[in-house]
Design a protein around this motif. Structure first.
Motif, short mmCIF file in Angstrom:
data_model
loop_
_atom_site.label_atom_id
_atom_site.label_comp_id
_atom_site.label_asym_id
_atom_site.label_seq_id
_atom_site.Cartn_x
_atom_site.Cartn_y
_atom_site.Cartn_z
N SER A 83 0.94 -1.23 0.62
CA SER A 83 0.22 0.20 0.39
C SER A 83 0.55 1.36 -0.02
CB SER A 83 -0.50 0.03 1.15
OG SER A 83 -1.63 -1.66 0.88
N LEU A 84 0.56 2.19 -1.10
CA LEU A 84 1.10 3.10 -1.71
C LEU A 84 -0.29 4.63 -1.07
CD1 LEU A 84 3.47 3.44 -4.07
CD2 LEU A 84 4.32 3.17 -1.33
N LYS A 85 0.67 5.23 -0.65
CA LYS A 85 -0.76 6.95 -0.39
C LYS A 85 -2.04 7.10 -1.13
CE LYS A 85 -0.95 11.91 0.38
NZ LYS A 85 -1.01 12.65 0.62
N ASN A 86 -1.11 6.34 -2.99
CA ASN A 86 -2.34 6.78 -3.96
C ASN A 86 -2.81 5.56 -4.18
OD1 ASN A 86 -3.14 9.29 -3.43
ND2 ASN A 86 -1.39 9.88 -4.15
N LEU A 87 -2.02 4.40 -4.05
CA LEU A 87 -1.49 2.97 -5.19
C LEU A 87 -2.45 2.00 -3.89
CD1 LEU A 87 -1.80 1.88 -7.24
CD2 LEU A 87 0.37 1.86 -7.87
N ASN A 88 -2.77 0.75 -4.41
CA ASN A 88 -2.34 -0.49 -3.43
C ASN A 88 -2.17 -1.54 -4.86
OD1 ASN A 88 -2.81 -0.05 -0.73
ND2 ASN A 88 -5.22 0.42 -1.29
N VAL A 89 -1.26 -2.42 -3.94
CA VAL A 89 -1.09 -3.51 -5.29
C VAL A 89 -1.05 -4.74 -4.65
CG1 VAL A 89 1.23 -4.91 -6.65
CG2 VAL A 89 1.34 -1.94 -6.53
N ARG A 90 -2.22 -5.76 -4.99
CA ARG A 90 -2.06 -7.17 -4.59
C ARG A 90 -1.03 -7.90 -5.44
NH1 ARG A 90 -7.42 -7.36 -5.51
NH2 ARG A 90 -8.69 -7.14 -3.62
N PHE A 91 -0.88 -8.39 -4.90
CA PHE A 91 0.50 -9.94 -5.17
C PHE A 91 -0.34 -11.42 -4.75
CE2 PHE A 91 4.18 -12.86 -5.15
CZ PHE A 91 4.33 -12.79 -6.56
N SER A 92 -0.95 -11.66 -5.79
CA SER A 92 -1.02 -13.47 -5.39
C SER A 92 -0.52 -14.69 -5.29
CB SER A 92 -2.46 -13.88 -6.54
OG SER A 92 -2.67 -14.99 -6.14
N VAL A 93 0.09 -15.07 -3.99
CA VAL A 93 1.07 -16.05 -4.11
C VAL A 93 1.06 -17.52 -4.25
CG1 VAL A 93 1.64 -14.63 -1.70
CG2 VAL A 93 0.18 -17.10 -1.85
N SER A 94 -0.57 -17.38 -4.80
CA SER A 94 -0.57 -19.08 -5.06
C SER A 94 -0.40 -19.09 -7.37
CB SER A 94 -2.91 -19.25 -5.03
OG SER A 94 -3.64 -17.92 -5.74
N ASP A 95 -2.01 -17.79 -7.82
CA ASP A 95 -0.67 -17.28 -9.07
C ASP A 95 0.21 -16.81 -9.62
OD1 ASP A 95 -2.87 -15.86 -9.00
OD2 ASP A 95 -4.15 -16.45 -9.75
N GLY A 96 0.68 -15.97 -9.04
CA GLY A 96 1.80 -14.68 -9.01
C GLY A 96 1.06 -13.69 -9.81
N ARG A 97 -0.11 -13.39 -9.81
CA ARG A 97 -1.11 -12.11 -10.39
C ARG A 97 -0.81 -11.09 -10.27
NH1 ARG A 97 -5.20 -14.80 -14.58
NH2 ARG A 97 -4.25 -15.84 -15.74
N ILE A 98 -0.62 -9.77 -10.47
CA ILE A 98 -0.63 -8.73 -9.64
C ILE A 98 -1.87 -8.02 -10.66
CG2 ILE A 98 0.71 -7.05 -9.98
CD1 ILE A 98 3.50 -7.88 -10.08
N SER A 99 -2.57 -7.41 -9.40
CA SER A 99 -3.83 -6.45 -9.29
C SER A 99 -4.02 -4.88 -9.29
CB SER A 99 -5.01 -7.21 -9.08
OG SER A 99 -5.12 -8.39 -9.39
N PHE A 100 -3.52 -3.31 -9.37
CA PHE A 100 -3.52 -2.38 -8.92
C PHE A 100 -4.72 -2.01 -9.22
CE2 PHE A 100 -0.04 -3.80 -12.61
CZ PHE A 100 1.34 -3.53 -10.65
N LEU A 101 -4.25 -1.65 -7.48
CA LEU A 101 -6.26 -0.90 -6.91
C LEU A 101 -5.73 0.39 -6.81
CD1 LEU A 101 -5.25 -4.25 -5.93
CD2 LEU A 101 -7.69 -3.64 -5.30
N SER A 102 -6.90 1.33 -6.69
CA SER A 102 -7.23 2.36 -6.34
C SER A 102 -6.99 2.50 -4.63
CB SER A 102 -8.31 3.12 -6.45
OG SER A 102 -9.76 2.98 -6.02
N SER A 103 -6.31 3.98 -4.48
CA SER A 103 -6.11 3.47 -2.83
C SER A 103 -7.24 3.45 -1.60
CB SER A 103 -6.19 5.12 -1.57
OG SER A 103 -6.98 6.30 -2.93
N GLY A 104 -9.12 3.62 -2.27
CA GLY A 104 -10.34 2.98 -1.69
C GLY A 104 -9.97 1.27 -1.95
#
Length: 464
Positions: A83-104
């Motif tokens: 988590s950053l001030k204006n961005l969240n980065v989700r990393f799935s350890v099961s399939d290795g994929r990344i999703s980018f999410l808003s601060s909300g």
């Protein structure tokens, strides 16, 4: 993701990624021989690096060293959240994929697949790296640099990102969905690469044969240009929109021309066309006739793919996947881009105006007459460009005006200034070794050995 990693056994495919190290500047995850690094760059930007090893030692030419923004890393079920001030980065350890999410917490975009494949070029080890993102049909993507194909929205388009005369490739796109992507690779990159290809066959049908006067690196000369008709069959399995890329098979193209079932979809004539051109067309399932009238020496191929809900970057020579995600509005993305890669100096107003550059002017008289005509017709122009061969008898790029055609360079320049215009000269890195300037360069050993090209990677030569 695990299933897309090359060289992983079926056992590894069942393994989860593990957190290897958390540092101030980055977080590192591992799965077998593959590393994933998440590097926060700004409050709304994260650099993503996937690698299976370093094949090439390359300098860092894009990103500035700077203070790393504060971030928080949390473990949630089968994912980690950075988590950053204006961005969240989700990393799935099961399939290795990344999703980018808003601060909300709202998802902006996510990875579809990542692939790193071992390869070699002329016996040297390298990697082919491919990264695919989800891209809904209502998305618009802008960027990739300066191309002549006429597309502003490049979503779905297949493009080869190469630097060619009149073509500037910048591996960056901006989305109307609130983000930007910068693909970080110094070599060739394919945007939405097409795996299907049709090689067009040369027919006995000749096209036009014309003799033209051209300016070459050897000077002015006559050139005979003869076109030829090439044909082929393109078969698609289903109705839909297709991305086509015509590669003429030459280093430079003189013409881009392609017709599908008798309907012309691209037709451009230009002395300085790049070897590829891209188009989007709607096709029905079945076989389609291709016809192209190109230069006789060409060996054209048509690459094609059905447009889907993905966006892909692929680099055939790389150290792995390396990209930066920027979240926010267009202004926020560009501001963050500048913060991560460097500020752009504000140009003077005249440099933002119309720049008049033709293949070349042939004389001082021609430049001044053209400039005067612009002013007489009240057409705005701020800069006149003198391209090559103004040096005449003094030798290639001697950086000296030949007085036969340019008798008074100072008077010419002053006249342009009085009209509110500037003068720009094209300067080349190739210098005639028999010219006065060339002899000075040779005395200082500033040439690349065995070539007429100045070694501008030598700081002393560049300064000179």
């Amino acid at each position: 993701m695990a299933g897309n990693d090359p060289g992983l056994s079926s056992t590894n495919e069942l393994q989860e990624w593990t957190l290897e190290k958390q540092e101030t500047e980055q977080v590192t995850f591992r799965l077998a021989d593959t590393l994933l690094k998440l590097r926060p760059l700004t409050n709304n930007a994260v650099r993503v690096i996937r690698s299976m090893g370093i094949a090439h030692e390359v300098p860092e030419l894009v990103y500035l060293p700077k203070k790393v923004p504060d971030y928080v890393l949390k473990k949630e079920k089968d994912s980690y959240i950075l988590s950053l001030k204006n961005l969240n980065v989700r990393f799935s350890v099961s399939d290795g994929r990344i999703s980018f999410l808003s601060s909300g917490g709202k998802e902006i975009v996510g990875e579809e697949a990542s692939l790193i494949e071992s390869s070699s070029v002329q016996g040297e080890k390298t990697y082919v790296s491919t990264q695919t993102f989800h891209s809904p049909f209502d998305e618009c993507l802008y960027g990739l640099g300066q191309f002549q194909d006429g597309y502003l929205n490049v979503r779905g388009l297949t493009r080869r990102l190469t630097q060619v005369n009149t073509q500037i490739a910048i591996p960056f796109v901006m989305s109307n969905k609130g983000y930007g992507l910068l693909w970080n690779n110094y070599g060739l990159t394919d945007f939405n690469p097409a795996s299907s290809v049709v090689a067009l066959q040369k027919t006995g049908l000749g096209g036009n044969k014309v003799t033209v006067n051209v300016t070459s690196t050897e000077g002015g000369k006559e050139e005979v240009r003869e076109s030829n008709v090439f044909v082929g069959k393109l078969k698609v399995e289903s109705d839909g929109q297709y991305a086509l890329m015509l590669d003429v098979g030459s280093l430079m193209a003189r013409r881009h021309n392609l017709a599908i079932d008798g309907h012309t979809v691209v037709d451009m004539n230009n002395l300085w066309l790049p070897p590829t051109v891209s188009i989007l067309v709607d096709l029905k399932a079945g076989e389609h006739n291709l016809r192209a009238e190109l230069t006789k020496e060409d060996a054209p191929k048509v690459y094609f793919r059905k447009v889907d809900e993905t966006t892909t970057f692929r680099s055939p020579v790389s150290n792995g996947i390396d990209y930066t995600f920027f979240a926010g509005t267009a202004d926020e993305v560009i501001a963050s881009y500048r913060e991560a890669t460097g500020e752009v100096p504000m140009l003077p107003a005249w440099a933002l105006g119309y720049i008049h550059c033709r293949e070349r002017f042939h004389s001082q008289k021609e430049i001044l007459e053209t400039a005067s005509e612009f002013r007489r017709k009240k057409l705005p122009v701020d800069l006149m460009v003198q391209d090559w061969q103004y040096w005449g008898k003094y030798g290639w790029n001697a950086m000296r005006f030949d007085e036969i055609d340019y008798p008074a360079p100072r008077e010419m320049t002053d006249s342009l200034h009085r009209m509110g215009m500037r003068l720009m000269l094209s300067v080349w890195s190739k210098v005639d070794q028999n010219s006065v300037l060339g002899k000075r360069l040779a005395d200082k050993s500033y040439y690349i050995p065995g070539t007429p090209w100045v070694d501008f990677f030598n700081p002393e030569a560049a300064s000179f």
